[in-house]
Design an enzyme around this catalytic site. Sequence first.
Site, PDB file in Angstrom:
ATOM      1  N   CYS A  50       9.003   2.538   7.632  1.00 12.99           N
ATOM      2  CA  CYS A  50       8.144   1.709   6.780  1.00 12.99           C
ATOM      3  C   CYS A  50       8.428   1.928   5.303  1.00 12.99           C
ATOM      4  O   CYS A  50       8.055   1.112   4.473  1.00 12.99           O
ATOM      5  CB  CYS A  50       6.674   1.941   7.108  1.00 12.99           C
ATOM      6  N   ARG A  52      11.668   2.778   4.116  1.00  9.27           N
ATOM      7  CA  ARG A  52      13.062   2.533   3.735  1.00  9.27           C
ATOM      8  C   ARG A  52      13.823   1.793   4.824  1.00  9.27           C
ATOM      9  O   ARG A  52      13.520   1.919   6.020  1.00  9.27           O
ATOM     10  CB  ARG A  52      13.767   3.838   3.398  1.00  9.27           C
ATOM     11  N   HIS A  99      23.115  11.250  -0.704  1.00  5.78           N
ATOM     12  CA  HIS A  99      21.923  10.456  -0.436  1.00  5.78           C
ATOM     13  C   HIS A  99      21.426  10.677   0.998  1.00  5.78           C
ATOM     14  O   HIS A  99      20.248  10.918   1.225  1.00  5.78           O
ATOM     15  CB  HIS A  99      22.211   8.970  -0.676  1.00  5.78           C
ATOM     16  N   GLU A 114       7.713  15.557   3.754  1.00  4.16           N
ATOM     17  CA  GLU A 114       7.034  15.082   4.978  1.00  4.16           C
ATOM     18  C   GLU A 114       8.030  15.124   6.135  1.00  4.16           C
ATOM     19  O   GLU A 114       9.220  14.869   5.948  1.00  4.16           O
ATOM     20  CB  GLU A 114       6.440  13.679   4.764  1.00  4.16           C
ATOM     21  N   GLN A 120      12.988  10.188  12.595  1.00  5.98           N
ATOM     22  CA  GLN A 120      13.408   8.797  12.510  1.00  5.98           C
ATOM     23  C   GLN A 120      14.923   8.694  12.373  1.00  5.98           C
ATOM     24  O   GLN A 120      15.560   7.819  12.966  1.00  5.98           O
ATOM     25  CB  GLN A 120      12.712   8.128  11.314  1.00  5.98           C
ATOM     26  N   GLY A 191     -18.300   8.224   5.470  1.00  5.47           N
ATOM     27  CA  GLY A 191     -17.323   7.560   4.597  1.00  5.47           C
ATOM     28  C   GLY A 191     -15.949   7.570   5.240  1.00  5.47           C
ATOM     29  O   GLY A 191     -15.705   8.290   6.202  1.00  5.47           O
ATOM     30  N   GLU A 192     -15.069   6.782   4.649  1.00  6.03           N
ATOM     31  CA  GLU A 192     -13.742   6.634   5.231  1.00  6.03           C
ATOM     32  C   GLU A 192     -12.977   7.954   5.185  1.00  6.03           C
ATOM     33  O   GLU A 192     -12.358   8.384   6.148  1.00  6.03           O
ATOM     34  CB  GLU A 192     -12.989   5.580   4.427  1.00  6.03           C
TER      35      GLU A 192
END
Lengths: 425, 271
Positions: A50, A52, A99, A114, A120, A191-192
Amino acid sequence: MKVFVAGLNHKTADVDTREKFTFNGPRLEEGLIRFKELPDVQEAVILSTCNRVELYANVRDTAKASESIRTFLSQFHNINRGSLDNALYIYDDINAVRHIFRVASSLDSMVVGEPQILGQLKDAFELALRKKTTGILLNRLMKKAISVAKRVRTETRIAENAVSISFAAVELARKIFTDLPKKVSMLLGAGEMAELAARHLIGSGVKEIIIANRTYDRGCELAKEFNGKPVKFDEFIHELVRTDIVICSTGASNYVLMKSQMQKAMKERKQKPVFIIDISVPRNIDPEINDLDNVYLYNIDDLQGVVDANMFERQKEAEKAEKIIEEEIETFLKWQLSLDSVPTIIALREKAEEIKKQEIDRLLNKIPEIGEKEKKAIEYMAAAIINKLIHPPTVALKEDSEDKDTIIATIRRLYGIDGEKNENK
Amino acid sequence: MGVILFELALTFYFTATIVSIIELFKGSRITSKIILSSAGIGFAIHTACIIYRYVTAGHIPITNAHEATSFFSWCVVLIFFILQFRYRIILLSSFIMPIVFILMLSSSMLPREIKPLSPVLQSYWLGIHTVLAFLGNAAFAMAFGIGLMYLVQEHYVKSKHLGGLFERLPSLQTLDEINYRLITIGFPLLTLAIITGVLWAESAWGSYWNWDPREVWSLITWFIYAIVLHARLIAGWRGKKAALLSIIGFLTILIAFFGIKLLQKGLHVFL
C-alpha cells in the site's frame, strides 16, 4: 547486466496515485509476466504494497528499459504518462542495489523499522520464483536483500521500540506486568484511540475486558466485539478493585476519576499495581493520581513523548543500518563484477594452471629419479590436457549470446571458481 | 594450593564484575557470555577452594572472618545462578557481581591461617548454624540487588523517561515477585539460624541469650524482614516499599556483620 529499479512510494506519490498503480491479486501475476516479456528486461520482480509499487529488473540498457517500463506501466494501469513521470523514480546499478537493500531493511518505509516490508518483499520474490521471471542476478540480489534486512534487524535496534501510541501503551504494560493474559483491563468510554489500544492489548494476550460507556448500549456492542463484559458507567469505580489496566477516553469535560477515589480502590486491591492510560483530551483522570504508589498514569502527551523518544532512537539506529548496507553493497557488486566474462576466463585459466602445477609437483615428488627430458614431456602433456579442457568454456564465454549471464554463472559454479560457498551459507 | 584457588576465583569474579559494569552501559550477547562464563568458572574454583579448605582443616571452613566472607560470597553466587537459570536476567549481574567482588576482596585481606578450633566451635551446630545463616543472608543480598533494580525500573516508568536500562530490565511485576520469593526463602533460613544459634549458645555458654551484639543485630534484621513480610500480606506493602525495605534490611545485615567485626566485642569474636 544491470540491476534496475523503477518505482513510486509514499514520498513521491499520494495515496490516490499509489492506488492506481497497485498490482492486486491476479493482476500482479499478469503484470509480472508482461513486465518480464518487455524487450529490454531480462529478469523481473514486482513489489506492490500500500505504500509502494516497485519494479525490479535486470536490464542491459537503462535508458531503453526505463522507456519501455514507463510505457508498460501507463498502458497496464491505463494512466497518462504525465502523472506517472512525476511520481516515478528510476535507479540503476549501485543506486538500485542500495535502494532495494534500504527497502528490505525498512529504512525507506513510512515508519522506519516497521517489520512488514520484509515479508512483502519475500512474497514478491517467491511469486517471481514460481513464475520463473528471475535469473541469476535478481535471485542473488533478492536473497542478499533478505539477508541484509535480517542482519540490520539483529545488529541494530531499529525495530525495537514502539513508534505508535497504542504500541507504546502495550510496551509499557509489558514492563509493569509480566503475565498480561491474567490481567483485567477496562475501557472507560469508547473513543477510537481507546478502541485501538484495547485491540493491541488483546493482541498481546489480555483476555478479560470490562467496558464502561456512558451509553450503555454502545458499551454492550463493544463488549460483544471484544468478548468483554459491559458495566454501567457509574459502576466503573467498583470494578477498579479488580482492574489492572484502564484505558480511558470519555468525552467528559472534567475528571471522572479523582485521587481520593483511586486511593480507596488501591487500598481495597491491596496496592496491586494499576496502569492507567488517559487518552482523552481534555484529560479525564486527575493527573495527581500518578503520585500514588503503584499507580502509573500516562496521558496522551506522555505516550507521545515515549513515541518521540523511540523515533529519535530509531533514527540513530538507522544510521548504523546505512553503514551495514554500504558494506553489503560492496560485496554484492564484487560478486556482480565477477560475473563478467573476462575475469571469468582469467580465473578459469588460473584454476587450471594451479591444478596442473600441483599435479606435476606431486608426480615429480613421487618419482624424483625422472630425467629432464621426461619431465618436459609430462609438463607438455599436462598443458595440452588442460588447454583442451578449458577451450570450449572459454569459447562459450567469449561468444555474445542472450543467456550469457547464466553461462558465466554456470561455468563459475561447475569449475568451482570464486567464493560462492561463503556467500550462499 | 588453597591460596591459588582463592586468588583465581577472585580474579574470575573480578572479570565478571568489570564486564557486568560494561553490561550496564552497552550490553550484548558477548558481554553476557563473558559474565556468565567467568562467574561460572569463578564459582567452580571457589567451590573447589572451600572443599579444599574443608579437607585440610577437617571442619566446616566458616570459623573466622576470612572464611565467613568467602562462604557468604559463595552463597550469593549460588543464588545468582539459580535466579539466572530461572529468570535469565543477565542485568542482575551488574547489581550483584560488584558486591560479590567486594566481599571476596575484603575476605582476601583478612587473616587466612587455619587455627585449631576453639572448644566452643567444636560442635555439630557449627555447620548447621553457619550454613543456614549465610544462605539466608545471601538470599537477602539478592533481594537487595533485585530491590535496586526495581527502584531503577520503577523510576523510569513513574517519571515517564523510558531511557537507559528500561528496555533490558524485567517488568516491575517480575522484580517484585522475585524480591518476595527471596525474602520468603531468606526469612525461614534466618529464623532457623537464630534458633540453632540459641540452642548452640545454651550448650556452649550455658544460657540461651546473651545480648551479644551479633545476637542483637540478627534480631533487628529478623524484625525488619518480619515487617517486610507482614506488611506485604496485610497492608499490601509491595513494589517500591518492599524494594526499599529489602535494601534497608540488607544494609542492616552488612552493619551487623562488618560493624561488629570492627568493634571486636562480644562472644561472637571468632567471626
